[in-house]
Design a protein around this motif. Sequence first.
Motif, PDB file in Angstrom:
ATOM      1  N   SER A   1       0.843  -1.196   0.000  1.00 26.64           N
ATOM      2  CA  SER A   1       0.000   0.000   0.000  1.00 26.64           C
ATOM      3  C   SER A   1       0.875   1.242   0.000  1.00 26.64           C
TER       4      SER A   1
ATOM      5  N   SER B   1      -1.133  -3.751   4.212  1.00 29.55           N
ATOM      6  CA  SER B   1      -2.450  -4.277   4.577  1.00 29.55           C
ATOM      7  C   SER B   1      -2.238  -5.767   4.800  1.00 29.55           C
TER       8      SER B   1
ATOM      9  N   GLY C   1      -4.098  -4.796  -0.344  1.00 34.43           N
ATOM     10  CA  GLY C   1      -3.420  -3.514  -0.276  1.00 34.43           C
ATOM     11  C   GLY C   1      -3.899  -2.617  -1.405  1.00 34.43           C
TER      12      GLY C   1
END
Length: 388
Positions: A113, A122, A127
């Motif tokens: 991310s 994430s 992500g």
Amino acid sequence: MKRLGMWLLLGVLLLPALALAEGTEQVWQLVDASGRQLTSICYEPDIGDSYLSADNHLYRVIAVEDGRALLKDQGEQTLPDVSWLDMTDVAQPVSAVNGTRRIAFYCTHSDESYEPSDGYYSTTEHGSVYQVAQALADSLTERGVTCEVSDSLHHPHDAGAYRRSRQTAMELVKRMPDALFDIHRDGIPDPDEYAVTIGGREASKIRLLVGRGNQNMEVNKEFALLIKAVGDKVYPGLIKDIYMGKGVFNQDLLPHALLLECGTYTLSKEAVLTSMPMMADVINRALYGGVTGSAGTSDVGSARTDTAGGITMGATDAPAAQEAGASGKGILWLVGLLVVGLIVYGIVATGSVKGGMHKAGRNLHEMTGGLVGSKPEEGERPEGEDEE
């Protein structure tokens, strides 16, 4: 004392998680003979790797030590001729290579991310790198390309991620796409390595990564060079550079398979999304000559505005027309080159002609989803497992 021991044990157990949360990844500095830093990478360099800089100088890794890779200048790299981008008058529409233009996307590192908007990782869900992949696919769809974005997860972010994502890539290859892109975001902490302004808008550079450990290396390298040539012509500064590393990255499954580093984690996701319509335009031109629309017609001599990114594209979206016969011969030549490459790679890898033929047949079996080639014997390990 017992309580202190428990706290120490807890601290040891939490160290990996804390390091991950802080966004610490191993970063290597690429330097030339004078000690000048060329760039940074979060992929472990190896002697024999190659690096093509933004100004098209080719370097070769000759030593790696203490987080630094020493590169030797190999001279200027000649990019493919893209003079057809200047054509404003085309005799006939240019058709897609196989009638249907199709591109597939997946994300090996499912957790990646962009820290300013979504945090570094994430760890249990998708992500935001998936949003980037989807934005790139959406922009290509507007140009008449059929796109498939896999939402498969490949957690955790470890050495087995490429083995897990290989299953996803193999499923995508069964649909016979013209190209396959593994979408990532870099782990370089300095956002200035990727930050760029194009057309007055804050955007992100894109790094191309080619795995040199497979039989498709030369074809994928030429594809990467073509993308850079088109990008340099149409959107100077968009393509950051090209790194050709020791890994496979599942690129043995298909010619025209590349890994794209779309910005780095400290750059805003919005800047990366701004680059996606531009990157889609570059990919569309590189693969199909800029042909748009389901009927295969081209936007000749007419500028247009990309509704996804608000970016005005150029007025020269098509190359010189090509006769159907020439296209057919080109496809046969490419297939022949691929088969020869598989055999040669197999002979080198096994040390024998018989072993090489067997390996080539096995690779063909994987690449075509079982349509061509020999099925691996029971107990054989699949190839292409990378560590990053």
